[in-house]
Design a protein around this motif. Structure first.
Motif: not given
Length: 254
Positions: A86-87, A160-173, A190-196, A237-243
């Motif tokens: 799991g986590n 922009t600039h390669g955007e390696p984390f463009r789809y970071l929101n698609r990661l799942r536990k 991956v165990g936990r995701i903080l959307p914002r 760049s208002r918030y941060r997404l964290v995995v």
């Protein structure tokens, strides 16, 4: 029948109006073209240039590692039984971290995320010009290195600039994230995701990561963690997404 006469002053006013109107129209068209070119440069050219450069750097690292076999390592070839649950594991997955401290802006590892089909260099520091804008992922310098006890924290562009984390929101536990160095391949789950959260939420990259703004998100015990951060929503760049993930396997490079 009386024929109306157009005075010279009226003609001059009309001529001035026409010149002002057409000059303004030309300036608007020119400005629109310049803005369009800027958008194309930001959204297309910077991505193309950064991705090509990042891929060349990954290939260079792999050639370098292949020509220079790593020193013997005492790291276990895999996590202990039951670690991948799991986590993530219990935080005791061993493994010698890569030898030597990387220089500022030096690319020294490769990050692979199978779900996102991502393969990108990891460089020391999060300097925009020298690291992030080159399409690399940057290591927060005051956090731990791969495989070490604590938190190995990374940042990358989402747009922009390669955007390696463009789809970071698609990661799942349960998704796997690999970090390869000269000495070993470290697999995190991956165990936990903080959307914002706020860009100033420094808790997410602490040795035991937990959000200061949203304390329900994070961990409460020491372990070997991975943190991935990027901007959200897209094009802001208002918030941060964290995995977050935990180390679940270490395999020495042969």
């Amino acid at each position: 029948m009386r024929i109306p006469l157009v005075q010279h002053s009226t003609r001059r006013r009309r001529e001035r109006f026409r010149r002002v109107f057409f000059t303004g129209a030309e300036l608007l068209v020119t400005g629109g073209v310049l803005v369009l070119l800027l958008v194309v440069h930001q959204l297309w050219w910077t991505n193309l240039e950064a991705r090509e450069g990042a891929e060349r750097r990954v290939e260079a690292l792999e050639r370098e590692w292949g020509a220079d076999p790593p020193a013997a390592s005492s790291a276990s070839a895999s996590a202990p039984p039951g670690a991948d649950r799991g986590n993530g594991g219990d935080g005791n997955v061993g493994g010698r971290p890569s030898s030597g401290a990387p220089r500022a802006s030096q690319a020294y590892a490769v990050l692979r995320i199978p779900r996102l089909h991502l393969r990108v260099p990891v460089a020391e520091g999060i300097d925009k010009r020298k690291v992030l804008n080159k399409g690399y992922v940057g290591h927060y310098t005051h956090t731990q290195q791969p495989g070490q006890q604590g938190n190995f924290a990374l940042a990358g562009h989402r747009n922009t600039h390669g955007e390696p984390f463009r789809y970071l929101n698609r990661l799942r536990k349960g998704d796997k994230v690999e970090v390869e160095t000269r000495d070993a391949v470290y697999t995190y789950t991956v165990g936990r995701i903080l959307p914002r959260t706020s860009p100033r939420d420094s808790g997410v990259i602490q040795p035991v990561p937990r959000s200061l703004d949203r304390p329900a998100y994070g961990y409460g015990t020491p372990g070997r963690y991975l943190t991935l951060t990027t901007c959200t929503p897209e094009y802001t760049s208002r918030y941060r997404l964290v995995v977050w993930g935990q180390l679940t396997a270490t395999e020495p490079r042969r």
